[in-house]
Write an enzyme that holds these catalytic residues in place. Sequence first.
Site, mmCIF file in Angstrom:
data_model
loop_
_atom_site.group_PDB
_atom_site.id
_atom_site.type_symbol
_atom_site.label_atom_id
_atom_site.label_comp_id
_atom_site.label_asym_id
_atom_site.label_seq_id
_atom_site.Cartn_x
_atom_site.Cartn_y
_atom_site.Cartn_z
ATOM 1 N N ASP A 151 53.581 47.284 -0.967
ATOM 2 C CA ASP A 151 52.859 47.952 -0.008
ATOM 3 C C ASP A 151 53.598 48.908 0.774
ATOM 4 O OD1 ASP A 151 50.324 46.185 1.811
ATOM 5 O OD2 ASP A 151 51.580 47.785 3.013
ATOM 6 N N HIS A 172 47.800 39.912 -1.948
ATOM 7 C CA HIS A 172 49.420 40.502 -1.313
ATOM 8 C C HIS A 172 50.390 39.420 -1.917
ATOM 9 C CE1 HIS A 172 48.020 42.871 2.376
ATOM 10 N NE2 HIS A 172 46.815 42.324 1.979
ATOM 11 N N HIS A 205 42.409 42.684 -3.611
ATOM 12 C CA HIS A 205 43.920 42.983 -3.776
ATOM 13 C C HIS A 205 44.636 41.470 -3.158
ATOM 14 C CE1 HIS A 205 43.001 44.671 0.185
ATOM 15 N NE2 HIS A 205 44.147 44.251 0.685
ATOM 16 N N GLN A 232 40.856 42.486 6.445
ATOM 17 C CA GLN A 232 40.654 43.333 5.113
ATOM 18 C C GLN A 232 40.429 44.723 5.574
ATOM 19 O OE1 GLN A 232 37.813 42.621 2.172
ATOM 20 N NE2 GLN A 232 38.567 44.075 0.709
ATOM 21 N N VAL A 288 41.243 47.584 3.339
ATOM 22 C CA VAL A 288 40.837 48.467 1.961
ATOM 23 C C VAL A 288 40.049 47.568 1.095
ATOM 24 C CG1 VAL A 288 41.897 49.398 0.006
ATOM 25 C CG2 VAL A 288 43.263 49.456 2.072
HETATM 26 P P1 AMP Z 1 44.413 44.452 3.824
HETATM 27 O O1 AMP Z 1 44.625 44.567 5.130
HETATM 28 O O2 AMP Z 1 44.419 43.071 3.217
HETATM 29 O O3 AMP Z 1 43.085 45.351 3.151
HETATM 30 O O4 AMP Z 1 45.523 45.173 2.957
HETATM 31 C C1 AMP Z 1 45.695 46.441 2.641
HETATM 32 C C2 AMP Z 1 47.233 46.900 2.421
HETATM 33 O O5 AMP Z 1 47.256 47.926 2.006
HETATM 34 C C3 AMP Z 1 47.798 47.066 3.891
HETATM 35 O O6 AMP Z 1 49.091 46.140 3.735
HETATM 36 C C4 AMP Z 1 48.584 48.326 3.786
HETATM 37 O O7 AMP Z 1 49.687 48.678 4.499
HETATM 38 C C5 AMP Z 1 48.439 48.687 2.304
HETATM 39 N N1 AMP Z 1 48.337 49.875 2.074
HETATM 40 C C6 AMP Z 1 47.198 50.999 2.725
HETATM 41 N N2 AMP Z 1 47.506 52.277 1.933
HETATM 42 C C7 AMP Z 1 48.580 52.044 0.954
HETATM 43 C C8 AMP Z 1 49.248 52.892 0.126
HETATM 44 N N3 AMP Z 1 48.775 54.261 -0.053
HETATM 45 N N4 AMP Z 1 50.137 52.428 -0.771
HETATM 46 C C9 AMP Z 1 50.561 51.271 -0.691
HETATM 47 N N5 AMP Z 1 50.011 50.437 0.252
HETATM 48 C C10 AMP Z 1 48.781 50.646 0.892
#
Ligand code: AMP
Length: 124
Positions: free
Chosen positions: A42, A112, A110, A104, A106
């Site tokens: 992350d 974590h 996924h 969420q 993204v």
């Molecule tokens: P969520 O909030 O559960 O949707 O988690 C999305 C995660 O993606 C967050 O912890 C962000 O820090 C992570 N994230 C966003 N962009 C990137 C990236 N380019 N590379 C790695 N992690 C990312």
Amino acid sequence: MVSSPSPSGDSTANDTIFGRILRGEIPCDPVYSDGQCLAFRDVQPQAPVHVLVIPRQWIPSLAEARLEDQELLGHLLLVASQVARQEGLSSWRTVINSGAEAGQTVFHLHVHVIGGRPLAWPPG
Ligand code: AMP
């Protein structure tokens, strides 16, 4: 509030940041890869170990997953466990945020994998 895209298994329509990572359009720090999924660190780690395990197939969130995805979902959890072992963790937390109000951000499913420090419960 962030709105989620329509459910779709069409990876060409996957315009999320994780879709771009899967297509190699932006870099990531990978820790595991196979034909079904990719795991990478992350970019804003919440603990010493913070890895995301994502399917190569686009499923926007767990809410859009279907029974026919059960093998893939099981695979993601087993890879999460393997990654935790690989990272030397004896205790860790797996989190799947589903929907904007649950955190969420993204809309590409996924898992974590978070560990390397004591983790409080309940989460915020
Ligand atoms: P969520 O909030 O559960 O949707 O988690 C999305 C995660 O993606 C967050 O912890 C962000 O820090 C992570 N994230 C966003 N962009 C990137 C990236 N380019 N590379 C790695 N992690 C990312």
